[in-house]
Design an enzyme around this catalytic site. Structure first.
Site, mmCIF file in Angstrom:
data_model
loop_
_atom_site.group_PDB
_atom_site.id
_atom_site.type_symbol
_atom_site.label_atom_id
_atom_site.label_comp_id
_atom_site.label_asym_id
_atom_site.label_seq_id
_atom_site.Cartn_x
_atom_site.Cartn_y
_atom_site.Cartn_z
ATOM 1 C CG ASN A 1 -0.402 -0.123 2.536
ATOM 2 O OD1 ASN A 1 0.500 -0.918 2.760
ATOM 3 N ND2 ASN A 1 -0.926 0.630 3.481
ATOM 4 C CD GLU B 1 -1.495 5.206 4.525
ATOM 5 O OE1 GLU B 1 -2.195 4.321 5.031
ATOM 6 O OE2 GLU B 1 -0.912 6.074 5.206
ATOM 7 C CB CYS C 1 -5.275 -1.184 -1.388
ATOM 8 S SG CYS C 1 -6.526 -0.200 -0.552
ATOM 9 C CD GLU D 1 -5.323 -5.816 -0.840
ATOM 10 O OE1 GLU D 1 -5.883 -6.313 0.154
ATOM 11 O OE2 GLU D 1 -4.898 -4.640 -0.856
ATOM 12 C CB CYS E 1 -10.668 -2.349 1.251
ATOM 13 S SG CYS E 1 -10.036 -1.653 -0.298
ATOM 14 C CB CYS F 1 -8.861 -4.325 -2.980
ATOM 15 S SG CYS F 1 -7.576 -3.095 -2.674
#
Length: 161
Positions: A62, A64, A73, A75, A112, A115
């Protein structure tokens, strides 16, 4: 009124030791990818590893950004990298390790919603299920789903557009 029931099935492994050798090695790579996360705001690190049908293995973590939601993210970093660099390869397996930076979680952490939708797009496009393995941290249980459909049973896809 009528009700419908949707059920999903997951395999649960008690630890990395219960996975076969290849899957264990790929999950260990996801754990290592987690260490490359850039998460100064959430302090929640996620690593992902993808196995493609051409034998290539790609990683993501990930990333940010102070301008939320500009980050991505792990994934999606991994699956978009795979799609951009190996557009004709199928995603066979996705391994995810997630944990806060100040402690190790042992509870499996699934992808999430964003994703899940991104993974669904690839699963639908390639007409082949993607096995998804996820865990918290580097210890404890690992959940395996044979398809994204277990995590997102009512898929939104191009047929609705």
């Amino acid at each position: 009124m009528k009700q419908i029931t949707i059920t999903t099935t997951f395999s649960v492994y008690e630890s990395l030791k219960e996975l076969n050798q290849e899957d264990s090695a790929l999950m260990i790579q996801a754990i290592k990818a987690r260490k490359n996360a850039y998460s100064p705001y959430s302090k929640f690190n996620v690593g992902a590893t993808i196995l493609l049908d051409n034998g290539e293995v790609v990683h993501g973590s990930n990333q940010e950004n102070a301008a939320y939601p500009s980050g991505l993210c792990a994934e999606r970093v991994a699956i978009f990298y795979a799609g951009a660099n190996y557009p004709n390869a199928k995603v066979l397996k996705l391994f995810i390790s997630a944990s806060p930076s100040d402690r190790e979680l042992e509870e499996p952490i699934p992808p999430c919603g964003a994703c899940r939708q991104s993974i669904a797009e690839y699963e639908i496009k390639q007409e082949h299920d993607i096995e998804i393995f996820f865990m918290g941290g580097s210890e404890g249980k690992i959940y395996k789903s044979n398809s994204l459909k277990n995590l997102l049973p009512l898929l939104f896809d191009k047929k609705y557009l």
